[in-house]
Enzyme design. Structure first.
Site, PDB file in Angstrom:
ATOM      1  N   TYR A 128       0.821  -1.204   0.000  1.00 48.02           N
ATOM      2  CA  TYR A 128       0.000   0.000   0.000  1.00 48.02           C
ATOM      3  C   TYR A 128       0.853   1.252   0.000  1.00 48.02           C
ATOM      4  CZ  TYR A 128       0.780   0.878   5.032  1.00 48.02           C
ATOM      5  OH  TYR A 128       1.333   1.158   6.261  1.00 48.02           O
ATOM      6  N   ARG A 169       8.259   4.209  -4.626  1.00 47.07           N
ATOM      7  CA  ARG A 169       8.310   3.183  -3.577  1.00 47.07           C
ATOM      8  C   ARG A 169       7.315   2.060  -3.845  1.00 47.07           C
ATOM      9  NH1 ARG A 169       7.508   4.947   2.454  1.00 47.07           N
ATOM     10  NH2 ARG A 169       5.397   5.256   1.684  1.00 47.07           N
ATOM     11  N   ARG A 198      -8.205 -20.770  -1.928  1.00 43.01           N
ATOM     12  CA  ARG A 198      -7.074 -20.464  -1.043  1.00 43.01           C
ATOM     13  C   ARG A 198      -5.925 -21.412  -1.342  1.00 43.01           C
ATOM     14  NH1 ARG A 198      -5.318 -22.110   4.242  1.00 43.01           N
ATOM     15  NH2 ARG A 198      -4.259 -20.396   5.316  1.00 43.01           N
ATOM     16  N   LYS A 210       6.416  -2.089   1.840  1.00 38.91           N
ATOM     17  CA  LYS A 210       5.247  -1.502   2.527  1.00 38.91           C
ATOM     18  C   LYS A 210       4.044  -2.435   2.387  1.00 38.91           C
ATOM     19  CE  LYS A 210       3.133   3.079   3.193  1.00 38.91           C
ATOM     20  NZ  LYS A 210       3.263   3.137   4.650  1.00 38.91           N
ATOM     21  N   GLU A 219      11.828   1.997  14.288  1.00 39.56           N
ATOM     22  CA  GLU A 219      10.978   3.098  13.825  1.00 39.56           C
ATOM     23  C   GLU A 219       9.729   3.132  14.696  1.00 39.56           C
ATOM     24  OE1 GLU A 219       9.739   2.281   9.721  1.00 39.56           O
ATOM     25  OE2 GLU A 219       9.676   0.145  10.190  1.00 39.56           O
ATOM     26  N   LEU A 276      10.961   0.977   7.119  1.00 43.21           N
ATOM     27  CA  LEU A 276      10.380   1.453   5.865  1.00 43.21           C
ATOM     28  C   LEU A 276      11.169   2.675   5.398  1.00 43.21           C
ATOM     29  CD1 LEU A 276       7.951   0.965   3.920  1.00 43.21           C
ATOM     30  CD2 LEU A 276       6.912   2.949   5.005  1.00 43.21           C
TER      31      LEU A 276
HETATM   32  N1  PDD Z   1       2.849   4.875   7.378  1.00 38.00           N
HETATM   33  N2  PDD Z   1       7.497   3.476   8.906  1.00 38.00           N
HETATM   34  C1  PDD Z   1       6.339   2.792   8.909  1.00 38.00           C
HETATM   35  C2  PDD Z   1       6.298   1.469   9.576  1.00 38.00           C
HETATM   36  C3  PDD Z   1       5.200   3.331   8.283  1.00 38.00           C
HETATM   37  O1  PDD Z   1       4.047   2.643   8.271  1.00 38.00           O
HETATM   38  C4  PDD Z   1       5.283   4.616   7.673  1.00 38.00           C
HETATM   39  C5  PDD Z   1       4.113   5.249   6.969  1.00 38.00           C
HETATM   40  C6  PDD Z   1       6.518   5.296   7.713  1.00 38.00           C
HETATM   41  C7  PDD Z   1       6.701   6.648   7.058  1.00 38.00           C
HETATM   42  O2  PDD Z   1       6.703   6.553   5.660  1.00 38.00           O
HETATM   43  P1  PDD Z   1       6.198   7.762   4.755  1.00 38.00           P
HETATM   44  O3  PDD Z   1       6.984   8.952   5.170  1.00 38.00           O
HETATM   45  O4  PDD Z   1       6.509   7.322   3.394  1.00 38.00           O
HETATM   46  O5  PDD Z   1       4.717   7.935   5.038  1.00 38.00           O
HETATM   47  C8  PDD Z   1       7.599   4.693   8.324  1.00 38.00           C
HETATM   48  C9  PDD Z   1       1.687   5.367   6.671  1.00 38.00           C
HETATM   49  C10 PDD Z   1       1.532   6.844   6.730  1.00 38.00           C
HETATM   50  C11 PDD Z   1       0.450   4.611   7.150  1.00 38.00           C
HETATM   51  O6  PDD Z   1       0.580   3.411   7.328  1.00 38.00           O
HETATM   52  O7  PDD Z   1      -0.628   5.208   7.294  1.00 38.00           O
END
Ligand code: PDD
Length: 287
Positions: free
Chosen positions: A33, A52, A101, A151, A183, A207
């Site tokens: 996503y 990405r 499945r 992601k 993170e 990420l």
């Molecule tokens: N989340 N690390 C993780 C685990 C994340 O899920 C996200 C983003 C980030 C930051 O990435 P970016 O700057 O590209 O948004 C780092 C999004 C916003 C979400 O899951 O809603």
């Protein structure tokens, strides 16, 4: 107004949008996503999110659902149809619905991927009152899988982390592995010592945040010193400032970690300045 969403080529009212129960996103979290923010009806760092997405798909051997040009057109059409001013667009691609499945990946020739997008309206997203007071976080063990650079929609543990934070009466959780912060549950993390910004370097452990990349560019342009190295929770508790970044929170100050107040207990000057610079630059470059 009923929200209009996008599902595999169609724009539909959200109540009419359907995905198969055999979809591998639903059965196996076999999907990726992106979340792109929208300010003033324009997309923030769309090119970064597209790049990405392509990388996540490639790492999982999934074919791109549509071209980048089509993706941009879909994002813009959703903004238009929903009169979206400030908020986010959520995009999800899964390995499709093979009709049963099976652990083995289906043949992409007969099972096309599923592409879903929807808008989330957040009026005044960039003027969040929380950014003015900062967030409180706790630390929890990072027990996620080893490819956090992709992601994927496997968000159960990050959701559990948010619930642990809620239960502890704070806003979020920072994840710790082998003694070092990886993170946040849904963001990249930073501490500030003097004028130096410290953040974990890119690897498969975190990420590769699109906001992180832009914020580090802004920091370099503003002659701020950046050191990419892992840091511990103890170090973070003694830091002058801390903050996190994500597409939906931009640059968010952190004022408390595991009960320890950072600096004055108010958002620090570095995080505050970076948030201003980032939002300013991004609004100018929005498409
Ligand atoms: N989340 N690390 C993780 C685990 C994340 O899920 C996200 C983003 C980030 C930051 O990435 P970016 O700057 O590209 O948004 C780092 C999004 C916003 C979400 O899951 O809603």
């Amino acid at each position: 107004m009923t929200r209009i969403v996008y599902v595999n080529g169609d724009y539909l009212p959200e109540t009419e949008a359907k995905v198969s129960i055999f979809d591998r996103g639903f059965l196996m979290a076999d999907g990726v996503y992106e979340v792109t923010s929208v300010l003033g009806g324009k997309l923030i760092d769309f090119t970064g999110h597209c790049a990405r997405l392509a990388r996540s798909l490639k790492e999982l051997d999934m074919a791109p659902a549509v071209s980048d040009e089509e993706l941009l057109a879909i994002h813009r059409e959703l903004i238009r149809r929903n009169d979206l001013v400030d908020g986010m667009i959520y995009l999800q691609v899964t390995r499709g619905a093979p009709g049963d499945r099976d652990f083995a990946f289906p043949d992409p020739a007969t099972t096309p991927s599923t592409l879903v997008l929807f808008t989330q309206s957040k009026p005044g997203l960039a003027d969040s009152p929380v950014a003015k007071v900062g967030q409180k976080v706790i630390s929890i063990p990072d027990i996620r899988w080893g490819r956090r650079d992709i992601k994927t929609v496997q968000l159960l543990y990050p959701s559990m982390g948010k619930m642990m934070a809620k239960k502890a009466g704070v806003d979020d959780a920072w994840l710790v592995e082998d003694g070092f912060v990886t993170e946040g549950t849904s963001n990249n993390t930073y501490i500030v010592k003097g004028n130096r910004i410290i953040t974990r370097p890119l690897s498969n452990d975190i990420l590769h945040g699109i906001t992180r990349a832009a914020v580090l560019r802004c920091a370099a342009e503003a002659q701020m010193e950046v050191e990419e190295r892992p840091f511990t929770i103890d170090e973070a508790k003694k830091a002058d400032e801390a903050f996190f970044t994500s597409a939906s929170a931009f640059v968010m100050p952190v004022v408390e970690i595991d009960g320890a107040t950072l600096g004055s207990g108010k958002p620090g000057p570095v995080a505050t300045r970076l948030r201003e610079i980032y939002l300013d630059e991004m609004r100018k470059a929005a498409i």
